[in-house]
Design a protein around this motif. Structure first.
Motif, PDB file in Angstrom:
ATOM      1  N   LEU A 115       0.833  -1.189   0.000  1.00 53.02           N
ATOM      2  CA  LEU A 115       0.000   0.000   0.000  1.00 53.02           C
ATOM      3  C   LEU A 115       0.875   1.248   0.000  1.00 53.02           C
ATOM      4  O   LEU A 115       1.163   1.840   1.045  1.00 53.02           O
ATOM      5  CB  LEU A 115      -0.954  -0.018   1.204  1.00 53.02           C
ATOM      6  CG  LEU A 115      -1.892  -1.234   1.260  1.00 53.02           C
ATOM      7  CD1 LEU A 115      -2.762  -1.184   2.500  1.00 53.02           C
ATOM      8  CD2 LEU A 115      -2.752  -1.307  -0.002  1.00 53.02           C
ATOM      9  N   GLY A 116       1.335   1.628  -1.178  1.00 54.26           N
ATOM     10  CA  GLY A 116       2.105   2.841  -1.341  1.00 54.26           C
ATOM     11  C   GLY A 116       3.570   2.719  -0.985  1.00 54.26           C
ATOM     12  O   GLY A 116       4.290   3.716  -1.013  1.00 54.26           O
ATOM     13  N   ALA A 117       4.043   1.532  -0.668  1.00 49.24           N
ATOM     14  CA  ALA A 117       5.437   1.363  -0.264  1.00 49.24           C
ATOM     15  C   ALA A 117       6.255   0.794  -1.408  1.00 49.24           C
ATOM     16  O   ALA A 117       5.741   0.095  -2.277  1.00 49.24           O
ATOM     17  CB  ALA A 117       5.525   0.443   0.955  1.00 49.24           C
ATOM     18  N   GLY A 118       7.559   1.067  -1.399  1.00 48.62           N
ATOM     19  CA  GLY A 118       8.459   0.475  -2.378  1.00 48.62           C
ATOM     20  C   GLY A 118       8.561   1.291  -3.654  1.00 48.62           C
ATOM     21  O   GLY A 118       7.960   2.351  -3.812  1.00 48.62           O
ATOM     22  N   ASP A 119       9.337   0.753  -4.587  1.00 51.56           N
ATOM     23  CA  ASP A 119       9.615   1.466  -5.831  1.00 51.56           C
ATOM     24  C   ASP A 119       8.922   0.827  -7.023  1.00 51.56           C
ATOM     25  O   ASP A 119       9.319   1.027  -8.172  1.00 51.56           O
ATOM     26  CB  ASP A 119      11.118   1.527  -6.081  1.00 51.56           C
ATOM     27  CG  ASP A 119      11.748   0.142  -6.211  1.00 51.56           C
ATOM     28  OD1 ASP A 119      11.041  -0.853  -5.960  1.00 51.56           O
ATOM     29  OD2 ASP A 119      12.942   0.060  -6.557  1.00 51.56           O
ATOM     30  N   GLY A 120       7.882   0.041  -6.792  1.00 50.55           N
ATOM     31  CA  GLY A 120       7.170  -0.613  -7.874  1.00 50.55           C
ATOM     32  C   GLY A 120       6.300   0.346  -8.661  1.00 50.55           C
ATOM     33  O   GLY A 120       6.116   1.513  -8.289  1.00 50.55           O
ATOM     34  N   LEU A 121       5.756  -0.141  -9.766  1.00 48.34           N
ATOM     35  CA  LEU A 121       4.914   0.669 -10.630  1.00 48.34           C
ATOM     36  C   LEU A 121       3.455   0.675 -10.212  1.00 48.34           C
ATOM     37  O   LEU A 121       2.693   1.537 -10.650  1.00 48.34           O
ATOM     38  CB  LEU A 121       5.029   0.171 -12.072  1.00 48.34           C
ATOM     39  CG  LEU A 121       6.425   0.265 -12.703  1.00 48.34           C
ATOM     40  CD1 LEU A 121       6.402  -0.322 -14.111  1.00 48.34           C
ATOM     41  CD2 LEU A 121       6.918   1.706 -12.732  1.00 48.34           C
ATOM     42  N   ILE A 122       3.037  -0.298  -9.378  1.00 53.22           N
ATOM     43  CA  ILE A 122       1.657  -0.359  -8.892  1.00 53.22           C
ATOM     44  C   ILE A 122       1.643   0.215  -7.484  1.00 53.22           C
ATOM     45  O   ILE A 122       2.266  -0.332  -6.565  1.00 53.22           O
ATOM     46  CB  ILE A 122       1.120  -1.793  -8.916  1.00 53.22           C
ATOM     47  CG1 ILE A 122       1.212  -2.369 -10.334  1.00 53.22           C
ATOM     48  CG2 ILE A 122      -0.329  -1.815  -8.434  1.00 53.22           C
ATOM     49  CD1 ILE A 122       0.831  -3.839 -10.433  1.00 53.22           C
ATOM     50  N   ASP A 123       0.936   1.306  -7.286  1.00 55.55           N
ATOM     51  CA  ASP A 123       0.977   2.014  -6.002  1.00 55.55           C
ATOM     52  C   ASP A 123       0.332   1.220  -4.877  1.00 55.55           C
ATOM     53  O   ASP A 123       0.873   1.129  -3.774  1.00 55.55           O
ATOM     54  CB  ASP A 123       0.277   3.370  -6.139  1.00 55.55           C
ATOM     55  CG  ASP A 123       0.976   4.288  -7.121  1.00 55.55           C
ATOM     56  OD1 ASP A 123       2.211   4.404  -7.043  1.00 55.55           O
ATOM     57  OD2 ASP A 123       0.286   4.885  -7.979  1.00 55.55           O
ATOM     58  N   TYR A 124      -0.841   0.661  -5.145  1.00 57.85           N
ATOM     59  CA  TYR A 124      -1.597  -0.038  -4.106  1.00 57.85           C
ATOM     60  C   TYR A 124      -2.006  -1.407  -4.640  1.00 57.85           C
ATOM     61  O   TYR A 124      -2.716  -1.505  -5.643  1.00 57.85           O
ATOM     62  CB  TYR A 124      -2.835   0.768  -3.703  1.00 57.85           C
ATOM     63  CG  TYR A 124      -2.487   2.140  -3.172  1.00 57.85           C
ATOM     64  CD1 TYR A 124      -2.041   2.312  -1.869  1.00 57.85           C
ATOM     65  CD2 TYR A 124      -2.566   3.264  -4.003  1.00 57.85           C
ATOM     66  CE1 TYR A 124      -1.697   3.568  -1.386  1.00 57.85           C
ATOM     67  CE2 TYR A 124      -2.226   4.523  -3.528  1.00 57.85           C
ATOM     68  CZ  TYR A 124      -1.792   4.659  -2.221  1.00 57.85           C
ATOM     69  OH  TYR A 124      -1.438   5.899  -1.744  1.00 57.85           O
ATOM     70  N   GLY A 125      -1.553  -2.465  -3.990  1.00 57.13           N
ATOM     71  CA  GLY A 125      -1.840  -3.800  -4.493  1.00 57.13           C
ATOM     72  C   GLY A 125      -2.104  -4.803  -3.394  1.00 57.13           C
ATOM     73  O   GLY A 125      -1.499  -4.738  -2.321  1.00 57.13           O
TER      74      GLY A 125
END
Length: 273
Positions: A115-125
């Motif tokens: 939920l909004g953490a990390g450097d991924g392309l999907i913000d909330y998963g």
């Protein structure tokens, strides 16, 4: 920007969808949506087609040529374009989506809820890894993300149709039942999505043959439906010609009102207003 929902019905072939997704067909009958027929890319397998759907490029270019290749995407995806445009993205999806667009390999201890953490392309998963994960739970995972974080682009990706097809084959009662059940779940949610101002796209990555297999070039394995509910497109039935699967990414970009990448084929056979 145009808020958009993409419902990816894993392994839902064109024929089985037409016969069992009653509410979606009802919406098309009443001129409240558009329906097309997609000719899927090859190989008609899940992970390669996820990447093709999201990037608009074929497997020989993006390099995800089979399900066994586990790495992040190195192409420009719809998720990447959203991030560059400052849009918020969300996904309730199978863990392979997380591996492609967030982090690989998937670690269920750290990556199940992002939920909004990390450097991924999907913000909330919220991701699942058991094919038996209930579709009803998957959609409620997605609704939590949608209602809490109000993403501009939201992916819902259930798996039970694929599991039933592999277990029983495409001509089975069980496969048909799962598609019919999916139709009920979508019928419960679609009016609310449209009321909240989302364009909604419903499609699939591949179909399934009588032997419970997909990957090859037959119609049962490649042909999938495309339903579009949006004030940006002309409503009606346009199933007299195929839409290429590579058109999905630029279609989503068009609905999101962002520019597609240079590698995305513009959907010239989809009729926009």
């Amino acid at each position: 920007m145009g808020k958009t929902i993409f419902v990816l019905l894993d392994a839902c072939g064109y024929k089985i969808a037409t016969e069992n997704l009653g509410f979606l067909e009802h919406m098309i009958d009443y001129g409240l949506g558009a329906k097309y027929k997609i000719r899927g890319e090859l190989p008609s397998m899940s992970r390669p087609m996820y990447e093709t759907l999201m990037t608009g490029v074929p497997a020989y270019v993006h390099g995800i040529t089979c399900n066994e290749i586990v790495r992040r995407s190195d192409q420009i995806s719809v998720f990447k374009l959203c991030k560059e445009a400052g849009l918020v993205t969300g996904a309730a999806a199978y863990f392979w989506m997380s591996e492609l667009y967030n982090r690989a390999p998937f670690d269920k201890h750290r990556d199940r809820i992002r939920l909004g953490a990390g450097d991924g392309l999907i913000d909330y998963g919220i991701y699942y890894w058991e094919d038996t994960y209930p579709d009803s739970h998957l959609f409620m995972d997605g609704e939590y993300i949608r209602k809490t974080y109000q993403p501009d682009f939201m992916l819902y990706h259930p798996m039970s149709i694929d599991l039933a097809g592999h277990t029983y084959g495409s001509d089975s009662r069980e496969y048909a039942w799962k598609v019919a059940d999916m139709g009920v779940l979508i019928a419960d949610l679609l009016p609310g999505w449209l009321e909240d101002g989302y364009s909604v796209v419903v499609s699939a990555d591949h179909g399934m043959n009588e032997n419970g297999l997909h990957g090859g070039p037959t119609d049962l394995q490649r042909d999938v439906p495309l339903y579009i509910f949006s004030d940006k497109v002309e409503n009606g039935r346009f199933e007299d010609h195929y839409i290429g699967q590579r058109n999905m990414a630029p279609l989503l970009c068009r609905l999101l009102e962002i520019s597609p990448s240079d590698g995305m084929i513009f959907p010239d056979k989809i009729y926009f207003k």
